[in-house]
Design a protein around this motif. Sequence first.
Motif, mmCIF file in Angstrom:
data_model
loop_
_atom_site.group_PDB
_atom_site.id
_atom_site.type_symbol
_atom_site.label_atom_id
_atom_site.label_comp_id
_atom_site.label_asym_id
_atom_site.label_seq_id
_atom_site.Cartn_x
_atom_site.Cartn_y
_atom_site.Cartn_z
ATOM 1 N N TRP A 8 71.941 73.700 -21.517
ATOM 2 C CA TRP A 8 70.997 74.990 -21.108
ATOM 3 C C TRP A 8 69.730 74.889 -21.602
ATOM 4 C CZ3 TRP A 8 72.424 78.712 -17.840
ATOM 5 C CH2 TRP A 8 73.730 78.806 -17.641
ATOM 6 N N ARG A 9 69.384 74.278 -22.874
ATOM 7 C CA ARG A 9 68.041 74.072 -23.470
ATOM 8 C C ARG A 9 67.092 73.268 -22.185
ATOM 9 N NH1 ARG A 9 70.392 74.538 -28.416
ATOM 10 N NH2 ARG A 9 70.777 72.334 -28.541
ATOM 11 N N ARG A 10 67.780 72.272 -21.490
ATOM 12 C CA ARG A 10 67.057 71.393 -20.989
ATOM 13 C C ARG A 10 66.741 72.106 -19.682
ATOM 14 N NH1 ARG A 10 70.530 67.534 -23.206
ATOM 15 N NH2 ARG A 10 72.111 67.759 -21.417
ATOM 16 N N LYS A 11 67.320 73.231 -19.057
ATOM 17 C CA LYS A 11 67.234 74.052 -17.907
ATOM 18 C C LYS A 11 66.471 75.153 -17.915
ATOM 19 C CE LYS A 11 70.461 71.445 -15.783
ATOM 20 N NZ LYS A 11 70.429 70.675 -14.450
ATOM 21 N N ARG A 24 54.784 63.618 -42.244
ATOM 22 C CA ARG A 24 53.879 63.116 -41.453
ATOM 23 C C ARG A 24 54.037 63.008 -39.814
ATOM 24 N NH1 ARG A 24 51.372 57.597 -43.666
ATOM 25 N NH2 ARG A 24 50.820 59.177 -45.353
ATOM 26 N N ARG A 25 55.378 62.660 -39.541
ATOM 27 C CA ARG A 25 55.688 62.414 -38.026
ATOM 28 C C ARG A 25 55.862 64.037 -37.459
ATOM 29 N NH1 ARG A 25 60.746 59.180 -37.279
ATOM 30 N NH2 ARG A 25 60.447 60.136 -35.168
ATOM 31 N N LEU A 26 56.433 64.777 -38.449
ATOM 32 C CA LEU A 26 56.668 65.972 -37.954
ATOM 33 C C LEU A 26 55.164 66.743 -37.418
ATOM 34 C CD1 LEU A 26 58.680 68.427 -37.896
ATOM 35 C CD2 LEU A 26 57.772 69.340 -39.832
ATOM 36 N N ARG A 27 54.119 66.669 -38.407
ATOM 37 C CA ARG A 27 52.698 67.274 -37.882
ATOM 38 C C ARG A 27 52.304 66.493 -36.729
ATOM 39 N NH1 ARG A 27 52.457 67.594 -43.498
ATOM 40 N NH2 ARG A 27 51.319 65.325 -43.589
ATOM 41 N N SER A 28 52.608 65.131 -36.600
ATOM 42 C CA SER A 28 51.832 64.497 -35.582
ATOM 43 C C SER A 28 52.581 64.548 -34.386
ATOM 44 C CB SER A 28 52.044 62.764 -36.067
ATOM 45 O OG SER A 28 51.745 62.070 -34.809
ATOM 46 N N GLU A 29 53.767 64.845 -34.426
ATOM 47 C CA GLU A 29 54.432 64.912 -32.961
ATOM 48 C C GLU A 29 54.317 66.436 -32.558
ATOM 49 O OE1 GLU A 29 58.692 64.050 -33.105
ATOM 50 O OE2 GLU A 29 58.207 62.069 -33.792
ATOM 51 N N ALA A 30 54.137 67.426 -33.463
ATOM 52 C CA ALA A 30 53.828 68.866 -33.051
ATOM 53 C C ALA A 30 52.672 68.904 -32.639
ATOM 54 C CB ALA A 30 54.060 69.815 -34.478
ATOM 55 N N ALA A 31 51.547 68.308 -33.087
ATOM 56 C CA ALA A 31 50.198 68.196 -32.653
ATOM 57 C C ALA A 31 50.064 67.591 -31.326
ATOM 58 C CB ALA A 31 49.282 67.547 -33.464
ATOM 59 N N GLN A 32 50.922 66.655 -31.087
ATOM 60 C CA GLN A 32 50.976 66.283 -29.536
ATOM 61 C C GLN A 32 51.636 66.745 -28.722
ATOM 62 O OE1 GLN A 32 52.956 62.174 -29.508
ATOM 63 N NE2 GLN A 32 52.498 61.679 -27.510
ATOM 64 N N LEU A 33 52.626 67.684 -28.936
ATOM 65 C CA LEU A 33 53.399 68.657 -28.132
ATOM 66 C C LEU A 33 52.336 69.598 -27.915
ATOM 67 C CD1 LEU A 33 55.853 69.617 -26.813
ATOM 68 C CD2 LEU A 33 56.772 70.666 -29.005
ATOM 69 N N LEU A 91 59.535 73.984 -23.578
ATOM 70 C CA LEU A 91 59.184 72.848 -22.611
ATOM 71 C C LEU A 91 59.555 71.627 -23.358
ATOM 72 C CD1 LEU A 91 55.598 73.893 -21.260
ATOM 73 C CD2 LEU A 91 57.948 73.997 -20.225
ATOM 74 N N SER A 92 59.260 71.406 -24.623
ATOM 75 C CA SER A 92 59.853 70.093 -25.422
ATOM 76 C C SER A 92 61.182 69.864 -25.146
ATOM 77 C CB SER A 92 59.404 70.382 -26.834
ATOM 78 O OG SER A 92 60.444 71.073 -27.412
ATOM 79 N N PHE A 93 62.006 70.569 -24.893
ATOM 80 C CA PHE A 93 63.501 70.101 -24.546
ATOM 81 C C PHE A 93 63.730 69.749 -23.228
ATOM 82 C CE2 PHE A 93 64.270 73.291 -27.839
ATOM 83 C CZ PHE A 93 64.880 72.552 -28.623
ATOM 84 N N GLY A 94 62.654 69.820 -22.312
ATOM 85 C CA GLY A 94 62.644 69.395 -20.698
ATOM 86 C C GLY A 94 62.817 70.705 -19.813
ATOM 87 N N ALA A 95 63.054 71.786 -20.436
ATOM 88 C CA ALA A 95 63.028 73.037 -19.499
ATOM 89 C C ALA A 95 61.969 73.192 -18.804
ATOM 90 C CB ALA A 95 63.260 74.073 -20.334
ATOM 91 N N GLY A 154 53.751 72.312 -13.114
ATOM 92 C CA GLY A 154 55.197 72.160 -12.488
ATOM 93 C C GLY A 154 56.149 73.014 -13.211
ATOM 94 N N VAL A 155 55.652 74.154 -14.152
ATOM 95 C CA VAL A 155 56.429 75.081 -14.809
ATOM 96 C C VAL A 155 56.612 76.354 -13.863
ATOM 97 C CG1 VAL A 155 56.609 76.437 -16.872
ATOM 98 C CG2 VAL A 155 55.520 73.994 -16.997
ATOM 99 N N THR A 156 57.876 76.645 -13.923
ATOM 100 C CA THR A 156 58.205 78.028 -13.008
ATOM 101 C C THR A 156 58.624 79.224 -14.039
ATOM 102 O OG1 THR A 156 59.159 76.396 -11.430
ATOM 103 C CG2 THR A 156 59.919 78.775 -11.412
ATOM 104 N N PHE A 157 58.142 80.258 -13.705
ATOM 105 C CA PHE A 157 58.273 81.489 -14.446
ATOM 106 C C PHE A 157 59.165 82.480 -13.683
ATOM 107 C CE2 PHE A 157 54.230 79.661 -16.403
ATOM 108 C CZ PHE A 157 54.558 79.600 -17.572
#
Length: 528
Positions: A78-81, A145-154, A185-189, A220-223
């Motif tokens: 569901w989170r991916r949808k 460190r990875r948490l902050r880095s990946e969050a910033a990238q997202l 969006l990070s889940f793919g939804a 490509g995001v739908t609302f």
Amino acid sequence: MSTPLVEARDVVKRYGPTTALADGRLTVVSGESHALVGRNGAGKSTLVRILTGLEAPDEGTVRFDGEPAPPLADRDAWRRKVACVYQHPTLVPELTVAENLFMAEIHAARPARLGFRVGRGSGGCPPDKHSINRQPQHRGFISWRRLRSEAAQLLDTWDVRVDPDARTADLKVEDRQMVEIARALSFGARFIVLDEPTAQLDNREIERLFSRMRALQDSGVTFLFISHHLQEVYEVCQTVTVLRDARWITTAPVADLPRAALVEAMAGESIETIAEQAVQEQLVDAGAPVLLDARGLTSDAYQDVDLTVRKGEVVGLAGISGSGKIELAESFAGLYTPTAGTAQLDGERLPFGDVQAALKAGVGCVPRDRHEQGLVAGMTIGDNATMSVLDRLGRFGFIGTDRRRGFATELIDRLDIHTEGPEQPVSDLSGGNAQKVVMARALASDPRLLVLINPTAGVDVKSKESLLARVDTAREDGTAVLVVSDELDDLRRCDRVLVLFHGRVVAEHPAGWRDHELIASIEGVDHG
């Protein structure tokens, strides 16, 4: 036609003898902003719960990209949808943005009840059972460190300009909403439901939100956009679906549906009929005595405010977010204590900083947020409506049950609250009827001053007229009324409107003002 991104057909949902959705239909095309509108109780929330996998329909089908919806138990699917960004954020306020981004889901417990912190210094406390975390780890420990880095990238990927290390509680409402969208969006939804996203935003913040929505659509995001503000539907949406009385009424391109036709589809009545049902405007007698007289009121939010409201007069307070209008109104209701100045109500000194004292002095209030400030969700309609007048309903701390029930029934009839009776839980009510309960409690004490803060927020067209009609009734009763609102329709009932800008009263508009004139004052266009 291409396969719809989301499609619901012939959806039915029952709760015991109540049919919450009798004929739910929705077809959303990829890349659009699709509005879902209808009066409170029309079935919108029920359809959203089904579309987001929180409940299963009793009948009908839901499909994503032509495929059947996942089983309810498969939360990852569901989170991916799909994801829903609610009017009240589900982020945990004490966590950082980065920590919230990698907390997968909070679906059964309100954030305020989550008694844990995932961040450093948590003392090893485990997450609440209702949350699922997906922080990057190294050898069984969270890699900060990875948490902050990946969050910033997202955040950068979706152009969300927020510091990953910022405490979520310190963010503006619009930024919290964008963090929630980024997390989804990070889940793919790529299908995001926005439930009343503008309810707590001012005009500038709304325009920024709409700009971000358009940019995300281009990506490509739908609302699915849910709002009671029809002008927003015309501004940001391409298609609109209308529900009424738990049934699908129409789906049409926004450009092909005039506002009058949209209102008629929602209400089942023409806009002219609804207007005729409203109590006609009555202006205050210029010789009426002054009930509220405030002089030199000053605080961190407003400066040197002089304000008078006569008996039977309705005065509006307008201004952008941060203008001080809400804090000024809440001061009269006892929520704040000004650092300077005084106020008298009917010749007696008005107490500040004490809600109970303000109530006893004759102030009734509809607060800015009915969910957090206006209602006790676990109590009945009758309990909520009579909470402010319990001393009238009994002696020595004992409340007469029959007397309270009778008094509550009178309030229900007076406010036209659609309910099974005073014993019904207030949590069962639609937004419009819940707001009427808040209004009923404010009126129960027969106040001399009625303070209304965003009184029609999140209610449908007909409930809005019903609530505003109570303003006219209060005027006829000789009550002094103070209306604080971002809605121009709320302010039209006022005998005059004061505009605050950076905490100061900068303009006064008598009844009959034109929209562009008031908006210019609110936005600071016509003053330095």
